[in-house]
Scaffold this motif. Structure first.
Motif, PDB file in Angstrom:
ATOM      1  N   GLN A 234       0.824  -1.204   0.000  1.00  0.00           N
ATOM      2  CA  GLN A 234       0.000   0.000   0.000  1.00  0.00           C
ATOM      3  C   GLN A 234       0.864   1.263   0.000  1.00  0.00           C
ATOM      4  N   PRO A 235       0.320   2.396  -0.484  1.00  0.00           N
ATOM      5  CA  PRO A 235       1.085   3.644  -0.460  1.00  0.00           C
ATOM      6  C   PRO A 235       1.489   4.019   0.966  1.00  0.00           C
ATOM      7  N   LEU A 236       2.626   4.695   1.084  1.00  0.00           N
ATOM      8  CA  LEU A 236       3.119   5.077   2.400  1.00  0.00           C
ATOM      9  C   LEU A 236       2.303   6.235   2.969  1.00  0.00           C
ATOM     10  N   ASN A 237       2.056   6.179   4.268  1.00  0.00           N
ATOM     11  CA  ASN A 237       1.473   7.305   4.990  1.00  0.00           C
ATOM     12  C   ASN A 237       2.605   8.266   5.322  1.00  0.00           C
ATOM     13  N   MET A 238       2.555   9.469   4.774  1.00  0.00           N
ATOM     14  CA  MET A 238       3.675  10.392   4.900  1.00  0.00           C
ATOM     15  C   MET A 238       3.809  11.025   6.280  1.00  0.00           C
ATOM     16  N   LEU A 239       2.846  10.791   7.161  1.00  0.00           N
ATOM     17  CA  LEU A 239       2.905  11.427   8.477  1.00  0.00           C
ATOM     18  C   LEU A 239       2.915  10.422   9.616  1.00  0.00           C
ATOM     19  N   SER A 240       3.273   9.167   9.322  1.00  0.00           N
ATOM     20  CA  SER A 240       3.383   8.176  10.390  1.00  0.00           C
ATOM     21  C   SER A 240       4.472   7.171  10.037  1.00  0.00           C
ATOM     22  N   SER A 241       4.791   6.306  10.984  1.00  0.00           N
ATOM     23  CA  SER A 241       5.772   5.256  10.716  1.00  0.00           C
ATOM     24  C   SER A 241       5.180   4.224   9.766  1.00  0.00           C
ATOM     25  N   ASN A 242       6.034   3.596   8.979  1.00  0.00           N
ATOM     26  CA  ASN A 242       5.630   2.573   8.011  1.00  0.00           C
ATOM     27  C   ASN A 242       6.690   1.482   7.994  1.00  0.00           C
ATOM     28  N   ILE A 243       6.273   0.255   7.664  1.00  0.00           N
ATOM     29  CA  ILE A 243       7.232  -0.782   7.290  1.00  0.00           C
ATOM     30  C   ILE A 243       7.449  -0.592   5.793  1.00  0.00           C
ATOM     31  N   VAL A 244       8.528   0.069   5.432  1.00  0.00           N
ATOM     32  CA  VAL A 244       8.747   0.533   4.065  1.00  0.00           C
ATOM     33  C   VAL A 244       9.434  -0.554   3.244  1.00  0.00           C
ATOM     34  N   LEU A 245       9.022  -0.655   1.994  1.00  0.00           N
ATOM     35  CA  LEU A 245       9.674  -1.539   1.034  1.00  0.00           C
ATOM     36  C   LEU A 245       9.969  -0.746  -0.232  1.00  0.00           C
ATOM     37  N   VAL A 246      11.251  -0.656  -0.583  1.00  0.00           N
ATOM     38  CA  VAL A 246      11.670  -0.070  -1.854  1.00  0.00           C
ATOM     39  C   VAL A 246      12.444  -1.141  -2.604  1.00  0.00           C
ATOM     40  N   ALA A 247      12.108  -1.337  -3.879  1.00  0.00           N
ATOM     41  CA  ALA A 247      12.741  -2.424  -4.627  1.00  0.00           C
ATOM     42  C   ALA A 247      12.518  -2.228  -6.117  1.00  0.00           C
ATOM     43  N   THR A 248      13.268  -2.984  -6.908  1.00  0.00           N
ATOM     44  CA  THR A 248      12.949  -3.060  -8.328  1.00  0.00           C
ATOM     45  C   THR A 248      11.531  -3.613  -8.452  1.00  0.00           C
ATOM     46  N   ASN A 249      10.894  -3.369  -9.575  1.00  0.00           N
ATOM     47  CA  ASN A 249       9.510  -3.831  -9.722  1.00  0.00           C
ATOM     48  C   ASN A 249       9.397  -5.345  -9.557  1.00  0.00           C
ATOM     49  N   ARG A 250      10.358  -6.077 -10.112  1.00  0.00           N
ATOM     50  CA  ARG A 250      10.294  -7.542 -10.030  1.00  0.00           C
ATOM     51  C   ARG A 250      10.597  -8.035  -8.620  1.00  0.00           C
ATOM     52  N   ALA A 251      11.599  -7.453  -7.975  1.00  0.00           N
ATOM     53  CA  ALA A 251      11.915  -7.846  -6.596  1.00  0.00           C
ATOM     54  C   ALA A 251      10.794  -7.441  -5.648  1.00  0.00           C
ATOM     55  N   HIS A 252      10.160  -6.325  -5.924  1.00  0.00           N
ATOM     56  CA  HIS A 252       9.033  -5.862  -5.112  1.00  0.00           C
ATOM     57  C   HIS A 252       7.917  -6.905  -5.124  1.00  0.00           C
ATOM     58  N   ARG A 253       7.590  -7.411  -6.301  1.00  0.00           N
ATOM     59  CA  ARG A 253       6.555  -8.451  -6.393  1.00  0.00           C
ATOM     60  C   ARG A 253       6.992  -9.714  -5.652  1.00  0.00           C
ATOM     61  N   ASP A 254       8.256 -10.092  -5.802  1.00  0.00           N
ATOM     62  CA  ASP A 254       8.758 -11.288  -5.116  1.00  0.00           C
ATOM     63  C   ASP A 254       8.639 -11.142  -3.601  1.00  0.00           C
ATOM     64  N   ILE A 255       9.012  -9.974  -3.097  1.00  0.00           N
ATOM     65  CA  ILE A 255       9.002  -9.749  -1.645  1.00  0.00           C
ATOM     66  C   ILE A 255       7.578  -9.710  -1.108  1.00  0.00           C
ATOM     67  N   LEU A 256       6.673  -9.044  -1.808  1.00  0.00           N
ATOM     68  CA  LEU A 256       5.277  -9.023  -1.367  1.00  0.00           C
ATOM     69  C   LEU A 256       4.695 -10.430  -1.320  1.00  0.00           C
ATOM     70  N   THR A 257       5.031 -11.240  -2.304  1.00  0.00           N
ATOM     71  CA  THR A 257       4.544 -12.624  -2.329  1.00  0.00           C
ATOM     72  C   THR A 257       5.053 -13.410  -1.130  1.00  0.00           C
ATOM     73  N   LEU A 258       6.317 -13.261  -0.802  1.00  0.00           N
ATOM     74  CA  LEU A 258       6.887 -13.957   0.352  1.00  0.00           C
ATOM     75  C   LEU A 258       6.283 -13.463   1.657  1.00  0.00           C
ATOM     76  N   HIS A 259       6.092 -12.159   1.770  1.00  0.00           N
ATOM     77  CA  HIS A 259       5.528 -11.592   2.989  1.00  0.00           C
ATOM     78  C   HIS A 259       4.100 -12.101   3.218  1.00  0.00           C
ATOM     79  N   GLN A 260       3.359 -12.254   2.126  1.00  0.00           N
ATOM     80  CA  GLN A 260       1.958 -12.637   2.256  1.00  0.00           C
ATOM     81  C   GLN A 260       1.744 -14.139   2.338  1.00  0.00           C
ATOM     82  N   SER A 261       2.798 -14.917   2.086  1.00  0.00           N
ATOM     83  CA  SER A 261       2.647 -16.394   2.086  1.00  0.00           C
ATOM     84  C   SER A 261       2.722 -16.976   3.483  1.00  0.00           C
TER      85      SER A 261
END
Length: 261
Positions: A234-261
């Motif tokens: 989800q988009p970052l909330n600019m005024l609070s803490s976030n568990i941030v993920l920045v990645a290449t588009n392909r690595a981003h998809r890979d990481i989201l899949t692992l996090h949700q599995s």
């Protein structure tokens, strides 16, 4: 309010001058006895340099952009409740533990958002004398060298950077993410980690961050075609803490899949 290209270039050059002065000031302070205190716990450090840098940056912003709001780490900014108008984010020393103990792997970070849209970001690598700066209308530069978009590698193709504490306790699927990557590293600071991702030296980075930790990095990363979100995509909330993920588009998809599995 929409800023013109000329106005954005003027702001960029102005902040670069501030950072040049701040770098010299910070290097001189590093040669002297630091005043080190703790905030929330013994690992959450703050120094006289954090406070002095923030006072200086905030004063320059208020003189330059008097109608703006400032979100900054050490308490000298505003109690911001929305992202309307010009909102500046200031991290006077990112990676204070590294600053105190390593004297390396820390940064000074500033960002400007206008009506919640990323406009400009600056990450100063103090020790190596490189400012990573720019935004959607300018592109991204390392000092005067324009950067190309990083190669869109998968997670298994590259190194991932993770929060050490959360990796240690297996939070947010970080253990699975580390095992699936070609390699993993713990840098211990947001700015230096964002730098490695925008340079293509790492395919991704994730940690819990406050707005001043990720505001500048998000501007630069998105400008270079990288994906930035929270760990749930989800988009970052600019005024609070976030568990941030920045990645290449392909690595981003890979990481989201692992996090949700």
């Amino acid at each position: 309010m929409t800023l013109s290209q000329f106005e954005i270039q003027d702001i960029d050059q102005t902040v670069l001058l501030w950072l040049d002065h701040l770098r010299i000031k910070t290097l001189i302070a590093m040669q002297q006895q630091l005043e080190v205190d703790t905030k929330h716990d013994v690992r959450d450090l703050v120094t006289n340099v954090d406070k002095d840098n923030e006072r200086m940056i905030n004063a320059k912003i208020r003189a330059f952009d008097s109608e703006a709001s400032i979100v900054s780490e050490e308490g000298f900014g505003d109690q911001q409740r929305d992202m309307n108008g010009n909102v500046w984010f200031v991290d006077p020393i990112d990676g204070t533990m590294n600053f105190v103990k390593e004297r390396a792997n820390f940064a000074i970070m500033i960002a400007l958002y206008v009506d919640n849209k990323p406009v400009l970001g600056w990450i100063l690598d103090v020790v190596n004398n490189v400012v990573y700066h720019g935004g959607p209308q300018l592109g991204v530069f390392a000092n005067h060298l324009r950067l190309d978009n990083p190669v869109n590698d998968t997670l298994s193709d590259g190194i991932v950077l993770l929060s050490g504490a959360r990796l240690l306790y297996g939070m947010f699927g970080y253990d699975k993410i580390a095992k699936s990557a070609l390699g993993y590293r713990v840098i211990g600071a947001a700015g230096p980690s964002f730098i490695r991702v925008i340079l293509g030296q790492a395919v991704g980075y994730s940690s819990k961050m406050m707005p001043w930790d990720f505001a500048a990095g998000q501007v630069l990363a998105k400008t270079l075609g990288l994906s930035v979100s929270d760990i749930d995509g989800q988009p970052l909330n600019m005024l609070s803490s976030n568990i941030v993920l920045v990645a290449t588009n392909r690595a981003h998809r890979d990481i989201l899949t692992l996090h949700q599995s």
